[in-house]
Design a protein around this motif. Structure first.
Motif, PDB file in Angstrom:
ATOM      1  N   LEU A  78       0.837  -1.217   0.000  1.00 40.02           N
ATOM      2  CA  LEU A  78       0.000   0.000   0.000  1.00 40.02           C
ATOM      3  C   LEU A  78       0.867   1.261   0.000  1.00 40.02           C
ATOM      4  N   ILE A  79       1.947   1.229   0.770  1.00 37.43           N
ATOM      5  CA  ILE A  79       2.860   2.366   0.798  1.00 37.43           C
ATOM      6  C   ILE A  79       3.447   2.613  -0.592  1.00 37.43           C
ATOM      7  N   GLY A  80       3.862   1.532  -1.275  1.00 44.15           N
ATOM      8  CA  GLY A  80       4.383   1.671  -2.626  1.00 44.15           C
ATOM      9  C   GLY A  80       3.325   2.132  -3.608  1.00 44.15           C
ATOM     10  N   TYR A  81       2.111   1.616  -3.478  1.00 45.35           N
ATOM     11  CA  TYR A  81       1.018   1.960  -4.396  1.00 45.35           C
ATOM     12  C   TYR A  81       0.679   3.448  -4.315  1.00 45.35           C
ATOM     13  N   PHE A  82       0.730   4.011  -3.116  1.00 48.46           N
ATOM     14  CA  PHE A  82       0.411   5.428  -2.941  1.00 48.46           C
ATOM     15  C   PHE A  82       1.649   6.333  -3.056  1.00 48.46           C
ATOM     16  N   ASP A  83       2.721   5.815  -3.636  1.00 46.75           N
ATOM     17  CA  ASP A  83       3.911   6.594  -3.981  1.00 46.75           C
ATOM     18  C   ASP A  83       4.578   7.225  -2.761  1.00 46.75           C
ATOM     19  N   MET A  84       4.706   6.463  -1.699  1.00 49.64           N
ATOM     20  CA  MET A  84       5.378   6.954  -0.500  1.00 49.64           C
ATOM     21  C   MET A  84       6.589   6.089  -0.148  1.00 49.64           C
ATOM     22  N   TRP A  85       7.060   5.302  -1.101  1.00 53.89           N
ATOM     23  CA  TRP A  85       8.103   4.311  -0.815  1.00 53.89           C
ATOM     24  C   TRP A  85       9.417   4.967  -0.386  1.00 53.89           C
TER      25      TRP A  85
END
Length: 295
Positions: free
Chosen positions: A90-97
Motif C-alpha cells: 500500500l505504501i508503494g502503491y500510494f507513492d510513498m516508498w
C-alpha cells in the motif's frame, strides 16, 4: 491580602541579565567548539547516509523480502508477515516508498545508537545504586521535556540537517531503553545468581551468560518503546531537515493539504504497527523460551 498570594520572583532586570549571560555563553561555546563537535559526528553521518542509500537504492522487491524475512524470523507468525506485506504494498502503491525507506533507515540508525548507548548505561545502573540515583532524575527530565525543546541546543551546536535530527530523536527515544535494561537485570531471580556463584561464575560471566539472557524479554520491551518514541519524533525532527515521512506531513500542515497529510500519517502508523508487532512478538517468543527453559 494581595501580598499573601503574590509569588516571590526574581527581579526582572536580574532575570534578563541572567538569561542574556546564559545565551551569550552558549553562543560563545558554539562558535568556539561547534566545528569540533560537528566533526565528532562524521562517522554517524556516514552510517546514516549508507543506511539511507541502501534502503532507497535497493529495488523494492528485495527490500520487501528482507523485511518479510526479518518479520518471519522474529515472529514465526504468518498473519504478521502478511500484514507487513500488505502495508508495504500500500505504501508503494500510494507513492510513498522513498520517504518510508528514509524514515526506516533513520529509525534503524536511531535504534542501533540507542542500544549502543542505553544498554551499557542500564547495565551500570543495575550494578550500582548510586549511579541509578544519579541517572533516574536525568531520565525523568528527558521523558517530561517537550520534544521541541531538544531541537534548540542541537540546532545551535550542529545547525540543520540529518545528524542534528538524529541526535534529537535519540535523546528523546533512549530513556525506555535505559530504564528497562536496568529493570530487566534487577528482576533476575536471586536463586539463579546464587546457582551461578556456586558454579564459580565471575561477574562478567554472570552478566553475559545469566543476567542479560534472562533480562532479554524486558530489554526487547525497551527496544520496542524506543522505536515507538523515535517514530513519534519523526514529524518534529523534519523541522530541522530530517527527510522521510515527516516532511510531507509538515508540508501538509503548512499548506493545508489534507490528503497528503493523512496518507503520510497513515504510512507512519503502518510502519509503527510493523515495528511494534514484530518486536512484541519476538519478545513474547523469548519469554516463552525462558519459561520453558526455567519452568
Amino acid at each position: 491580602m494581595d501580598w499573601f498570594f503574590k509569588f516571590p520572583h526574581m527581579d526582572d532586570a536580574a532575570l534578563r541579565a541572567l538569561k542574556k549571560t546564559i545565551d551569550e555563553g552558549f553562543r560563545g561555546f558554539t562558535r568556539a567548539y561547534g566545528d569540533t563537535i560537528e566533526s565528532l559526528f562524521t562517522p554517524l553521518q556516514h552510517f546514516l547516509i549508507y543506511a539511507e542509500r541502501f534502503t532507497t537504492k535497493t529495488p523494492w522487491p528485495i527490500i520487501t523480502l528482507i523485511i518479510l524475512a526479518i518479520a518471519w524470523a522474529a515472529t514465526r507468525n504468518l498473519r504478521i508477515v502478511a500484514g507487513c506485506l500488505v502495508t508495504l504494498l500500500l505504501i508503494g502503491y500510494f507513492d510513498m516508498w522513498d520517504d518510508t525507506m528514509r524514515t526506516i533507515s533513520m529509525i534503524f540508525v536511531c535504534t542501533v545508537l540507542s542500544i549502543a548507548i542505553g544498554l551499557p548505561i542500564g547495565i551500570l545502573m543495575s550494578r550500582n545504586d548510586k549511579v541509578q540515583k544519579i541517572v533516574n532524575p536525568i531520565l525523568d527530565v528527558m521523558q517530561t521535556m517537550p520534544s521541541f525543546v531538544y531541537l534548540i541546543p542541537v540546532v545551535m551546536l550542529l545547525g540543520i540537517g540529518k545528524v542534528p535530527g538524529l541526535i534529537a530523536v535519540v535523546i528523546y527515544a533512549i530513556p525506555p531503553m535505559i530504564r528497562l535494561t536496568n529493570l530487566g537485570i534487577r528482576l533476575v531471580d536471586r536463586d539463579v545468581l546464587e546457582a551461578a556463584d556456586a558454579f564459580g561464575a565471575d561477574s562478567r560471566q554472570k552478566l553475559f551468560k545469566v543476567q542479560l539472557p534472562l533480562a532479554l524479554p524486558t530489554i526487547m520491551a525497551g527496544i520496542n518503546q524506543t522505536i515507538m518514541m523515535a517514530l513519534a519524533m519523526v514529524v518534529i525532527a523534519s523541522m530541522i531537515g530530517v527527510q522521510g515521512l515527516g516532511q510531507p506531513v509538515l508540508k501538509a500542515i503548512a499548506n493545508q493539504y489534507f490528503t497528503l497529510g493523512i496518507f503520510n500519517g497513515l504510512a507512519i502508523v503502518g510502519i509503527a504497527i510493523i515495528f511494534d508487532r514484530v518486536s512484541q512478538a519476538y519478545g513474547h517468543r523469548l519469554q516463552k523460551h525462558r519459561e520453558i527453559v526455567h519452568g
